[in-house]
Motif scaffolding. Sequence first.
Motif, PDB file in Angstrom:
ATOM      1  N   LEU A 451      12.346  -8.896 111.596  1.00  0.00           N
ATOM      2  CA  LEU A 451      10.909  -8.813 111.855  1.00  0.00           C
ATOM      3  C   LEU A 451      10.325 -10.182 112.180  1.00  0.00           C
ATOM      4  O   LEU A 451       9.477 -10.319 113.065  1.00  0.00           O
ATOM      5  CB  LEU A 451      10.192  -8.206 110.643  1.00  0.00           C
ATOM      6  CG  LEU A 451      10.516  -6.735 110.330  1.00  0.00           C
ATOM      7  CD1 LEU A 451       9.842  -6.299 109.039  1.00  0.00           C
ATOM      8  CD2 LEU A 451      10.095  -5.829 111.485  1.00  0.00           C
ATOM      9  N   ALA A 452      10.783 -11.215 111.468  1.00  0.00           N
ATOM     10  CA  ALA A 452      10.294 -12.573 111.715  1.00  0.00           C
ATOM     11  C   ALA A 452      10.722 -13.068 113.093  1.00  0.00           C
ATOM     12  O   ALA A 452       9.931 -13.696 113.817  1.00  0.00           O
ATOM     13  CB  ALA A 452      10.799 -13.511 110.629  1.00  0.00           C
ATOM     14  N   MET A 453      11.967 -12.786 113.467  1.00  0.00           N
ATOM     15  CA  MET A 453      12.455 -13.197 114.784  1.00  0.00           C
ATOM     16  C   MET A 453      11.713 -12.467 115.898  1.00  0.00           C
ATOM     17  O   MET A 453      11.353 -13.071 116.915  1.00  0.00           O
ATOM     18  CB  MET A 453      13.962 -12.933 114.901  1.00  0.00           C
ATOM     19  CG  MET A 453      14.827 -13.989 114.250  1.00  0.00           C
ATOM     20  SD  MET A 453      16.577 -13.842 114.691  1.00  0.00           S
ATOM     21  CE  MET A 453      17.062 -12.443 113.689  1.00  0.00           C
ATOM     22  N   ARG A 454      11.475 -11.190 115.713  1.00  0.00           N
ATOM     23  CA  ARG A 454      10.753 -10.434 116.741  1.00  0.00           C
ATOM     24  C   ARG A 454       9.346 -10.990 116.927  1.00  0.00           C
ATOM     25  O   ARG A 454       8.867 -11.130 118.051  1.00  0.00           O
ATOM     26  CB  ARG A 454      10.683  -8.955 116.395  1.00  0.00           C
ATOM     27  CG  ARG A 454       9.986  -8.124 117.494  1.00  0.00           C
ATOM     28  CD  ARG A 454       9.838  -6.677 117.074  1.00  0.00           C
ATOM     29  NE  ARG A 454      11.130  -6.112 116.764  1.00  0.00           N
ATOM     30  CZ  ARG A 454      11.325  -5.112 115.894  1.00  0.00           C
ATOM     31  NH1 ARG A 454      10.295  -4.579 115.250  1.00  0.00           N
ATOM     32  NH2 ARG A 454      12.532  -4.649 115.681  1.00  0.00           N
ATOM     33  N   GLU A 455       8.697 -11.328 115.827  1.00  0.00           N
ATOM     34  CA  GLU A 455       7.356 -11.889 115.936  1.00  0.00           C
ATOM     35  C   GLU A 455       7.394 -13.227 116.677  1.00  0.00           C
ATOM     36  O   GLU A 455       6.510 -13.527 117.492  1.00  0.00           O
ATOM     37  CB  GLU A 455       6.746 -12.074 114.543  1.00  0.00           C
ATOM     38  CG  GLU A 455       5.333 -12.638 114.545  1.00  0.00           C
ATOM     39  CD  GLU A 455       4.343 -11.775 115.296  1.00  0.00           C
ATOM     40  OE1 GLU A 455       3.340 -12.333 115.785  1.00  0.00           O
ATOM     41  OE2 GLU A 455       4.569 -10.544 115.416  1.00  0.00           O
TER      42      GLU A 455
END
Length: 516
Positions: A451-455
Amino acid sequence: MEALFVGKFRSQLWFVLLISFLLSLILLFYYHSAITGGDQNNGVTFLVNNFVNVIQDRKNKSIDFAVNSSHRTITLSTNYHNFTLKVSQEKNETIKHTSPSLDSCSGRYIYMHDVPRKFNEDLLKDCHSLIKWFEMCQYISNQGLGPKIENSERVLSSKGWFATNQFTLGIIFHNRMKQYKCLTNDSLLASAIYVPFYPGFDVSRYLWGFNISVRDAASFALVKWLTQKPEWKRMWGRDHFLVGGRPAWDLRRQTDDDSDWGSKLMLLPESNNITLLSVEASLWNNDFAIPYPTYFHPSKDIQVRKWQRKMRRMERRYLFTFTGAPRPNSAGSIRGEIIDQCQSSSTCNFVSCLHGAKKCEDPLKVLKAFQSSVFCLQPPGDSLTRRSTFDSILAGCIPVFFHPGSAYAQYIWYMPRNHTKYSVFIPQNDLKDRKVLINETLLQVPKKEVLAMREEVIKLIPRIVYADPSYRLESLEDAFDIAVKGVLDRVEAVRRVIKKGKDPSIGFAEFNVTKF
């Protein structure tokens, strides 16, 4: 050396005169305040507090000083600041500092050479011959953006989408520069000089079946034209830059053998001083990679933000996607192994581009595939980088790289230095030796990290798109803005080296990072 000595002497004399002037000014206001009964300490304090700010402008070309006795104002102006000192008629307001103004283009002015049309516009007239075996005429329309895309499947947002070819960046950049806020007709004011030559299109006409004399003709003609201009002689081209439109290797032919690939533009002696912006850089110090053009060219900030919100809400039913074709004739290629692992996994979506499959030429099909996936595989192809990398980022899909040269050592102005923030790296040798399985590696990434990478990927979207050349974004920096800033920083670094009396060719190289 004589010029440097004279310049240094003048700078020191200027500085002494400025100090003398300001001291006299302080005494003047002190005397005036005593007569009018104003608070003399306020006036003196103001001047002392702003003394340092004014001193910082000692390198400017000029300072203007004006006194308006009827309005009791004193204005001090430099190239960058405009100070107004007001002597108030009220006893309790001796001096005011009003509305300092700042030239927003200071240090950002760019001069664009008016090169002969044969170096740009005339190349586009014969659009049928720009790339052999491929019809380019439709793609040079709309200022290089290509035909507008009809959003029939609601894959895209409402506006700003074009079927953009990966090699039209030279046209797009040129048209963006025409709208650049700090473009100037005064080359003496410019911090950098842009050369609107389309070397990618020039060489692509002759990559197959032509000898090196034909391939190099425009390059020699351009360099001859540039070196005769007064702008060139100021820094011998070290403040000049151009956009390649193709990988830099296409402009760096190593030999004079007709069978060798590309032109010799960037290996000419004069070109060593020119900064080249290309979709893929080489090992040379004056090459810098900027993003391939994507299909999205927004005209307003709100279009970008709406698209980012849409990508955050996407349901991604596949763990990973690969869009591409195998390279059976390329030694060391890992694409065959990637395709095998993808086809054997129920969590992978494989979009075949073999023999020019229509899916890969359809922006809607490509973006739909990327939107439906958590990770997108980006192995090297004909070169280390891929336009697909930027299409996948545009779709909020986390890129998976197999070679550091595919992104980490390339797009240093655009991507986070900590590559684990936005991507996954799988060493290609580990894949080739079958030490790792892509499916298992990606499943091991914790959901929180995903989720952090996608953001982080979605935050990159404004930085990797080129806005519609007919408009300007208001608060967002796009790929063009970042490229211009990178060039200006680079040229300024060279100037600092020259001012120190050092060899500028050394300084020119020192500003670069170690390439892959």
